[in-house]
Design a protein around this motif. Structure first.
Motif, PDB file in Angstrom:
ATOM      1  N   ARG A 138       0.542  -1.390   0.141  1.00 20.58           N
ATOM      2  CA  ARG A 138       0.168   0.070  -0.112  1.00 20.58           C
ATOM      3  C   ARG A 138       0.412   1.292   0.281  1.00 20.58           C
ATOM      4  O   ARG A 138       1.862   1.453   0.903  1.00 20.58           O
ATOM      5  CB  ARG A 138      -1.029   0.344   0.926  1.00 20.58           C
ATOM      6  N   ALA A 172       0.178   3.762  -9.960  1.00 19.37           N
ATOM      7  CA  ALA A 172      -0.962   3.101  -9.845  1.00 19.37           C
ATOM      8  C   ALA A 172      -1.776   3.227 -11.064  1.00 19.37           C
ATOM      9  O   ALA A 172      -1.719   1.386 -11.544  1.00 19.37           O
ATOM     10  CB  ALA A 172      -1.892   3.748  -9.232  1.00 19.37           C
ATOM     11  N   GLN A 176      -2.030  -1.464 -11.538  1.00 16.97           N
ATOM     12  CA  GLN A 176      -3.401  -1.885 -11.384  1.00 16.97           C
ATOM     13  C   GLN A 176      -3.310  -3.025 -11.303  1.00 16.97           C
ATOM     14  O   GLN A 176      -4.248  -3.971 -11.238  1.00 16.97           O
ATOM     15  CB  GLN A 176      -3.614  -0.875 -12.010  1.00 16.97           C
ATOM     16  N   ARG A 181      -1.333  -1.630  -4.195  1.00 13.21           N
ATOM     17  CA  ARG A 181      -2.925   0.069  -4.327  1.00 13.21           C
ATOM     18  C   ARG A 181      -1.636   1.211  -4.284  1.00 13.21           C
ATOM     19  O   ARG A 181      -0.986   1.300  -3.076  1.00 13.21           O
ATOM     20  CB  ARG A 181      -3.836  -0.420  -3.553  1.00 13.21           C
ATOM     21  N   ASN A 183      -2.644   5.700  -3.566  1.00 13.47           N
ATOM     22  CA  ASN A 183      -3.279   6.699  -3.583  1.00 13.47           C
ATOM     23  C   ASN A 183      -3.180   7.222  -3.061  1.00 13.47           C
ATOM     24  O   ASN A 183      -2.083   7.705  -2.210  1.00 13.47           O
ATOM     25  CB  ASN A 183      -4.792   6.369  -2.673  1.00 13.47           C
ATOM     26  N   THR A 226      -9.092  -1.507  -1.543  1.00 16.23           N
ATOM     27  CA  THR A 226      -9.271  -2.232  -3.230  1.00 16.23           C
ATOM     28  C   THR A 226      -9.223  -1.358  -4.163  1.00 16.23           C
ATOM     29  O   THR A 226      -8.365  -0.784  -5.373  1.00 16.23           O
ATOM     30  CB  THR A 226     -10.578  -2.701  -3.821  1.00 16.23           C
ATOM     31  N   GLU A 227      -8.937  -0.010  -3.764  1.00 17.23           N
ATOM     32  CA  GLU A 227      -8.485   1.367  -5.062  1.00 17.23           C
ATOM     33  C   GLU A 227      -7.114   1.526  -5.108  1.00 17.23           C
ATOM     34  O   GLU A 227      -6.591   0.999  -4.626  1.00 17.23           O
ATOM     35  CB  GLU A 227      -9.722   2.343  -4.349  1.00 17.23           C
ATOM     36  N   THR A 228      -7.422   1.979  -5.954  1.00 16.77           N
ATOM     37  CA  THR A 228      -5.595   2.482  -6.408  1.00 16.77           C
ATOM     38  C   THR A 228      -5.907   3.189  -7.767  1.00 16.77           C
ATOM     39  O   THR A 228      -6.982   3.133  -8.634  1.00 16.77           O
ATOM     40  CB  THR A 228      -4.745   1.472  -7.244  1.00 16.77           C
ATOM     41  N   LYS A 230      -6.946   7.010  -7.128  1.00 16.57           N
ATOM     42  CA  LYS A 230      -8.353   7.431  -6.754  1.00 16.57           C
ATOM     43  C   LYS A 230      -7.166   8.610  -5.963  1.00 16.57           C
ATOM     44  O   LYS A 230      -6.334   8.471  -5.387  1.00 16.57           O
ATOM     45  CB  LYS A 230      -8.974   6.630  -6.580  1.00 16.57           C
TER      46      LYS A 230
END
Length: 246
Positions: A138, A172, A176, A181, A183, A226-228, A230
């Motif tokens: 992360r 990212a 992906q 991840r 951010n 789970t977001e990347t 962003k």
């Protein structure tokens, strides 16, 4: 705390005060071994005392982020000792100066861009291979609403944070398909020394503390994120999508 980061290794820059200091404490409270990096030794030692008194563990790295060679060596040193890096929090930054564009001195512009942009790139380059080794790597890069508002007199800081966000978005996209991840975070107005420097007439008691803001950022290091690519807005408490040009 829930022990979400038990046995993880986390690197936090700008860890000697403010949001970085509180993020480091939060990560340690979740079980991570925190590599705390900053140029202010006294602040790092205070952090070390607090984390260890609470049962956590740290490694202190006194380093000025204008030392590019030091950043380059950091990844190798982490690899030699731990073989991986699970969490990166790139928090260190400079405000520079609030002034009309034509009044900004070259040396101020160059130093601010060096710390906020070039050092961020060197840091990413240094630890990217280690984050890729992690089961759930992360990366959290602290940005600012200034990157999007581009208010008068904020050109230097705004440009540096916009550049930082562009680096993160590209990174990212490159990763992906990996567990990693990546951010950016807009912490919003926070009761810190940098905010006081930028807004000297503001009542600091009207702002959330660094500890309150950090508590909302620490969960971005958890494996269930789970977001990347962003931007996490702390005030909104959610991830925001970037708008790509048509």
């Amino acid at each position: 705390m829930t022990g979400q980061l038990k046995d993880k290794v986390a690197l936090v820059t700008g860890a000697s005060r403010g949001i970085g200091y509180q993020i480091a404490k939060g990560l340690a409270a979740e079980g991570a071994h925190v590599i705390a990096l900053a140029r202010t030794v006294g602040g790092l030692e205070e952090l070390d005392d607090e984390i260890k008194s609470a049962g956590g563990s740290t490694t202190l790295v006194p380093l000025d982020l204008t030392d590019m060679g030091g950043i380059d060596r950091l990844g190798g040193a982490i690899n030699e000792r731990w073989g991986r890096l699970d969490v990166l929090v790139s928090n260190a930054g400079l405000l520079g100066v609030l002034a009309p564009i034509g009044h900004i001195e070259a040396k101020t512009f160059e130093k601010t861009m060096t710390v906020n942009v070039t050092a961020t790139w060197r840091l990413i380059r240094s630890v990217d291979p280690l984050l890729r080794k992690a089961q759930a790597g992360r990366a959290i890069v602290i940005s600012s609403g200034a990157a999007h508002s581009a208010k008068a007199f904020w050109s230097l800081y705004a440009a540096s944070k916009a550049a930082s966000e562009a680096l993160v978005r590209s990174w990212a996209n490159e990763t992906q398909n990996l567990p990693l991840r990546v951010n950016s975070v807009n912490p919003g107005a926070t009761r810190t020394a940098m905010r006081a420097q930028a807004m000297p007439g503001e009542d600091p008691k009207s702002l959330p503390t660094a500890r309150e803001v950090a508590a909302k950022i620490v969960p971005l290091a958890f494996a269930d994120v789970t977001e990347t690519g962003k931007l996490f807005d702390v005030r909104a408490g959610q991830f925001l999508d970037y708008r790509d040009p048509a």
